[in-house]
Design an enzyme around this catalytic site. Structure first.
Site, short mmCIF file in Angstrom:
data_model
loop_
_atom_site.label_atom_id
_atom_site.label_comp_id
_atom_site.label_asym_id
_atom_site.label_seq_id
_atom_site.Cartn_x
_atom_site.Cartn_y
_atom_site.Cartn_z
N GLY A 119 0.87 -1.17 0.06
CA GLY A 119 0.44 -0.03 0.03
C GLY A 119 0.87 1.14 -0.03
O GLY A 119 0.60 2.11 -0.95
N HIS A 120 1.92 1.34 0.93
CA HIS A 120 2.78 2.37 0.97
C HIS A 120 3.78 2.82 -0.52
O HIS A 120 3.84 3.72 -0.85
CB HIS A 120 3.74 2.14 2.03
CG HIS A 120 3.21 2.22 3.50
ND1 HIS A 120 3.21 1.03 4.24
CD2 HIS A 120 2.54 3.15 4.12
CE1 HIS A 120 2.50 1.39 5.45
NE2 HIS A 120 2.36 2.52 5.58
N GLY B 18 -3.44 7.30 1.29
CA GLY B 18 -4.20 6.13 0.70
C GLY B 18 -5.78 6.27 1.28
O GLY B 18 -5.79 6.82 2.28
N LYS C 97 -7.65 3.96 2.15
CA LYS C 97 -7.74 3.02 3.16
C LYS C 97 -8.15 3.81 4.49
O LYS C 97 -9.14 3.46 5.08
CB LYS C 97 -6.70 2.07 3.41
CG LYS C 97 -7.27 0.87 4.20
CD LYS C 97 -6.44 0.01 4.87
CE LYS C 97 -5.67 0.96 6.04
NZ LYS C 97 -4.92 0.15 6.85
#
Ligand code: PAF
Length: 282
Positions: free
Chosen positions: A36-37, A147, A149
């Site tokens: 994700g990063h 992100g 998320k």
């Protein structure tokens, strides 16, 4: 890749980059990097001439009793990943560098900070806004990458950038998932194999709600009921919230026709996990 630990070092490194590079991208992280990063870093590489990543486990966004002391710290491995992605500068300060004795200024984004995660983690949005404001002031990026998320964080930071006239573009990148649907998170490392299996109920719930919307249900109340029924399949998870909200204001919406954010948070074993999907306007 240059690694700097001081604010003066970060400023000097950015000043050197600025001589030749027009667009500087910032990827703030707390380390324990995962795909994700790295997707944020890749987006920054694609959109900018130079990329500064930060690694800082920010104490002010953890409440007493939360996982600040146990949050995974993998500095060497993180730096190797960032170097392989072609990051130009890593800024990895100690807490005393960011918050010297006597530091007393906080950034509070009012109202929105009391919604979603801010309700169960009061003080968290303030800690995030304060440290991100500091990173923006130190690095002065043209674009900053976050992100989707953490949708509540994104909403708070959008308000902060707008209200405080930060001269930068906030770029929000899609959530990256494991092949079985689990949203990637540094906190997934806390999960046992059984807990990890239970945690899949979060993405399953969101997919179920998306399927109900695709089948024509637009009112939030029956969509939430449908989601709660899926969450009940895993009684050992401790639900914090399942809500359908406006993605900009985080206020509940009665139906999803104009677009909405479906967001869920739950504790699974020792980990507090979050996930969400954006529903486009009809
Ligand atoms: O999303 C995170 O990892 C953190 O909240 C951030 C933005 C790096 C601030 O500490």
């Amino acid at each position: 890749m240059l690694t700097v630990k001081t604010i003066a070092g970060a400023r000097a490194a950015v000043a050197r980059l600025r001589v030749e590079r027009h667009c500087i991208g910032l990827v703030p992280t707390m380390g324990a990097l995962h795909e994700g990063h790295l997707s944020l870093v890749r987006a920054a590489k694609a959109a900018c001439d130079a990329v500064v990543a930060t690694i800082f486990v920010n104490p002010t966004q953890f409440a007493p009793g939360e996982d600040f002391s146990t949050y995974p710290r993998r500095f060497e491995a993180d730096c190797a990943l960032l170097e392989a992605e072609g990051v130009d500068v890593v800024f990895a300060p100690e807490a005393a560098e960011m918050y010297p004795a006597g530091a007393s200024t906080i950034v509070e984004v009012e109202e929105i900070s009391d919604r979603l995660d801010g309700l169960s983690r009061p003080g968290h949005p303030r800690g995030v806004a304060t440290v991100v404001a500091k990173l923006f002031n130190i690095v002065q990026p043209d674009k900053a990458f976050f992100g989707q998320k953490d949708a509540a964080q994104v909403a708070v930071l959008r308000h902060m950038v707008r209200d405080q006239n930060y001269n930068l573009e906030l770029v929000v990148c899609p959530t990256v998932r494991e092949t079985d649907g689990l949203a990637m998170s540094s906190r997934n490392h806390y999960l046992s194999a059984d807990e990890r299996r239970s945690a899949l109920v979060l993405s399953r719930t969101l997919r179920h709600i998306e399927a109900r919307i695709a089948a024509g249900v637009v009112e939030s109340a029956p969509l939430i009921d449908a989601g709660l029924a899926v969450l009940a399949e895993e009684p050992e998870i401790r639900l914090d919230y399942l809500r359908i909200v406006d993605p900009e204001t985080l206020e509940d919406v009665a139906d999803v026709s104009a677009g909405a954010l479906v967001a869920v948070a739950a504790a699974v074993g020792p980990a507090r996990l979050i996930d969400n999907v954006l529903i486009p306007p009809r």
